[in-house]
Design an enzyme around this catalytic site. Structure first.
Site, PDB file in Angstrom:
ATOM      1  N   ARG A 280      20.328  -3.308  51.171  1.00 12.67           N
ATOM      2  CA  ARG A 280      20.532  -4.357  50.178  1.00 12.67           C
ATOM      3  C   ARG A 280      21.677  -3.978  49.256  1.00 12.67           C
ATOM      4  O   ARG A 280      21.801  -2.824  48.859  1.00 12.67           O
ATOM      5  CB  ARG A 280      19.273  -4.535  49.340  1.00 12.67           C
ATOM      6  CG  ARG A 280      18.024  -4.826  50.141  1.00 12.67           C
ATOM      7  CD  ARG A 280      16.804  -4.658  49.245  1.00 12.67           C
ATOM      8  NE  ARG A 280      15.563  -4.835  49.989  1.00 12.67           N
ATOM      9  CZ  ARG A 280      14.363  -4.565  49.498  1.00 12.67           C
ATOM     10  NH1 ARG A 280      14.249  -4.103  48.262  1.00 12.67           N
ATOM     11  NH2 ARG A 280      13.283  -4.738  50.232  1.00 12.67           N
TER      12      ARG A 280
ATOM     13  N   ASP B 225      23.371  -4.989  45.463  1.00 17.67           N
ATOM     14  CA  ASP B 225      22.914  -5.584  44.211  1.00 17.67           C
ATOM     15  C   ASP B 225      23.763  -6.789  43.812  1.00 17.67           C
ATOM     16  O   ASP B 225      24.832  -7.037  44.387  1.00 17.67           O
ATOM     17  CB  ASP B 225      22.976  -4.555  43.078  1.00 17.67           C
ATOM     18  CG  ASP B 225      21.962  -3.436  43.258  1.00 17.67           C
ATOM     19  OD1 ASP B 225      20.948  -3.660  43.938  1.00 17.67           O
ATOM     20  OD2 ASP B 225      22.193  -2.340  42.724  1.00 17.67           O
TER      21      ASP B 225
ATOM     22  N   ARG C 230      27.407   4.138  41.948  1.00 17.93           N
ATOM     23  CA  ARG C 230      27.901   3.722  40.630  1.00 17.93           C
ATOM     24  C   ARG C 230      27.697   4.815  39.582  1.00 17.93           C
ATOM     25  O   ARG C 230      28.505   4.962  38.654  1.00 17.93           O
ATOM     26  CB  ARG C 230      27.207   2.425  40.214  1.00 17.93           C
ATOM     27  CG  ARG C 230      27.665   1.217  41.042  1.00 17.93           C
ATOM     28  CD  ARG C 230      26.700   0.049  40.960  1.00 17.93           C
ATOM     29  NE  ARG C 230      26.541  -0.449  39.610  1.00 17.93           N
ATOM     30  CZ  ARG C 230      25.663  -1.404  39.275  1.00 17.93           C
ATOM     31  NH1 ARG C 230      24.873  -1.935  40.209  1.00 17.93           N
ATOM     32  NH2 ARG C 230      25.567  -1.812  38.030  1.00 17.93           N
TER      33      ARG C 230
END
Length: 247
Positions: free
Chosen positions: A50, A52, A198
């Site tokens: 997945r 975001d 990130r």
């Protein structure tokens, strides 16, 4: 029953991530509806992972099962004709019935794009992260090397991570200077935790700003303390570049 593998590119700006969610625009559901229009079947699209809300992909991989007899060379064109322009099926391939885009995956590459110019950009503002700071690129290149290998990346995962283990292996790690005060941070690994890329990018920015010394990264990894790592950078700078499988 045929098993169809798709390679997908998308601009994640207007979507609430990959995963299907009620009453929210998402990539998985959008593609599933497009496939249903051309096959007449309700299908379940499985992705390599997945992404975001706001995150992009250049080479997301997904697969689905179908009884449709549409020729494989026409699948991508047919699906694209029913999709928003922000999603593109780059290719469609018929694969072995045992292939699963997530379970069969061996390596993934992510890229984080940072523009560190003083003023940034209007055109690419949703496709990169603007940080108007001075960055020592050489120190960032030194720092990123400490992420290579197998480590417990507990300090580099966001709360809410569902994975039981935070041990992952990073095979390749690069800081790549680009034109006009721009850098790419690229990581290839066997898997990534929630927000891991990130947070790693945010930690490397701290190195580039001189707030963390490159060698301190090893201590942050070993300490497993999220508060010692850098900030989680915004989603718009992140790209899933490619997903690799055994040939």
């Amino acid at each position: 029953m045929r098993n169809i593998k798709l390679i997908i590119e998308y601009d994640g700006k207007e979507f609430n991530g990959w995963q299907k969610q009620p009453n929210k625009l998402n990539i998985q559901g959008t593609i599933e509806k497009a496939i249903e229009r051309i096959t007449g079947e309700e299908i379940e699209l499985s992705a390599s992972g997945r992404t975001d809300s706001g995150v992009h992909a250049l080479g997301q991989v997904a697969n689905f099962k179908t009884n449709s007899n549409i020729p494989i060379e026409k699948f991508a064109i047919a699906i694209n004709s029913n999709l928003k322009k922000s999603i593109l099926i780059k290719s469609a391939e018929e694969v072995d019935e045992k292939f699963h885009s997530r379970l069969s995956c061996k390596r993934k590459t992510y890229r984080y794009v940072i523009n560190y110019s003083k003023l940034g950009t209007a055109i690419y503002r949703n496709l990169e992260t603007h940080l108007p700071v001075q960055l020592d690129i050489e120190k960032m290149k030194q720092g990123i090397q400490y992420f290579k290998g197998e480590h417990d990346f507990k300090a580099f995962k966001a709360s809410g991570t569902s994975s039981k283990s935070s041990v992952r292996t990073i095979y390749e790690a690069k800081v790549i200077p680009k034109e006009k005060e721009k850098i790419w941070i690229e990581l290839t690994g066997n898997g990534f935790l929630y927000n891991m890329v990130r947070i790693i990018a945010g930690t490397l920015v701290e190195v580039g700003m001189g707030n963390i010394e490159p060698e301190e990264i090893l201590h942050i990894i070993e300490g497993k303390d999220r508060t010692k790592a850098g900030k989680t950078l915004p989603p718009q700078g992140l790209y899933l570049v490619k997903v690799e499988y055994d040939s």
